[in-house]
Scaffold this active site. Sequence first.
Site, PDB file in Angstrom:
ATOM      1  N   SER A   1       0.836  -1.194   0.000  1.00  0.00           N
ATOM      2  CA  SER A   1       0.000   0.000   0.000  1.00  0.00           C
ATOM      3  C   SER A   1       0.878   1.254   0.000  1.00  0.00           C
ATOM      4  O   SER A   1       1.627   1.478  -0.947  1.00  0.00           O
ATOM      5  CB  SER A   1      -0.957  -0.034   1.195  1.00  0.00           C
ATOM      6  OG  SER A   1      -1.913   0.986   1.122  1.00  0.00           O
TER       7      SER A   1
ATOM      8  N   HIS B   1      -3.874  -0.467  -4.586  1.00  0.00           N
ATOM      9  CA  HIS B   1      -5.341  -0.637  -4.461  1.00  0.00           C
ATOM     10  C   HIS B   1      -5.979  -0.265  -5.803  1.00  0.00           C
ATOM     11  O   HIS B   1      -7.007   0.425  -5.848  1.00  0.00           O
ATOM     12  CB  HIS B   1      -5.902   0.253  -3.352  1.00  0.00           C
ATOM     13  CG  HIS B   1      -5.326   0.011  -1.995  1.00  0.00           C
ATOM     14  ND1 HIS B   1      -5.645  -1.098  -1.235  1.00  0.00           N
ATOM     15  CD2 HIS B   1      -4.449   0.731  -1.267  1.00  0.00           C
ATOM     16  CE1 HIS B   1      -4.993  -1.035  -0.080  1.00  0.00           C
ATOM     17  NE2 HIS B   1      -4.249   0.052  -0.086  1.00  0.00           N
TER      18      HIS B   1
ATOM     19  N   GLU C   1      -4.968  -5.033  -5.289  1.00  0.00           N
ATOM     20  CA  GLU C   1      -4.815  -5.621  -3.965  1.00  0.00           C
ATOM     21  C   GLU C   1      -4.488  -7.114  -4.071  1.00  0.00           C
ATOM     22  O   GLU C   1      -4.829  -7.777  -5.056  1.00  0.00           O
ATOM     23  CB  GLU C   1      -6.100  -5.419  -3.158  1.00  0.00           C
ATOM     24  CG  GLU C   1      -6.376  -3.959  -2.848  1.00  0.00           C
ATOM     25  CD  GLU C   1      -7.688  -3.730  -2.122  1.00  0.00           C
ATOM     26  OE1 GLU C   1      -8.409  -4.730  -1.862  1.00  0.00           O
ATOM     27  OE2 GLU C   1      -7.997  -2.563  -1.797  1.00  0.00           O
TER      28      GLU C   1
END
Length: 301
Positions: free
Chosen positions: A135, A177, A204
């Site tokens: 992330s 994401h 993801e």
Amino acid sequence: MPDHKRRKEDRVGTLIIIGGHEDKEGDREILQEVARRVGKGKLVVTTVASHEPEGYFDTYRKVFKDLGLKNVMGLDVNERADAVTEETGKLLEDARGIFFTGGDQLRITSQIGDTQMEARIREIFASGGVICGTSAGASVMCETMMIEGKGGESHRIGDLRMAPGLGLIRDAIIDQHFAERGRMGRLLGAVAQNPRVLGIGIDEDTTIVVEELRYFTVLGSGAVYVVDGSCVTHSNIAEGGEDQILSIYDVKLHVLSKGDAFDLQERRPLDACKLDPGSKAQDSSPIPEIENPRAASAASD
């Protein structure tokens, strides 16, 4: 196809760049790859990206212990001063791998930029270590990182904010994401600002494993999107107003899934079966300590 065999003089580590929300309960394919690369060495999990780091390290420690890593240490950096303490130096001294958790990528650069901690991370990577990020920890890997930009809609020219990243991978900008938050528009916006830079969007539970800074392979359940603007013939990025929708012509897009590979130098997908299998092997010998962290950091820029 370029020769991808590792040369001793080119020795450099591996980047494992994860799009976020990697599987921690099922087959844990991505985290297994991290554990395999670290081997018998020490993995340091740092929660510097998080404003509320409580619980992050405990989760990763349990997973990595279950996957066979015996030496997993946590590193909190709540203030910039924490990045230069003697305790932090000792913790990183013999680390084989670093794992950046999610949170806010701007916290990473603002807290560790131009510190002994950053210099040590660069030394670990330059000496063949493993640098991982999920992330926010994925976005920070590149020279310029996205820190703000709307997803789920067409890109408006003024929506995107960027800032300097750690620069471990060059000529690329990474978003995470990706499909889940509809971020194709903002990745196109980033590439439109500088078509020299490859845009890489990672879903993801998906990762790219970057070898020798020359190519990457894909693992995980999602896709990786590579936006190549080198052949763009027109965009309105310079003339358009901040609220104007981006237009851009002749963009090249590659969509990759598990097992696919991509040549970062040639900007082309390549046959992963032809990669040198020895290039994936990593020894787990300790990484030497640097004598002059600031000089090492400057030398790698």
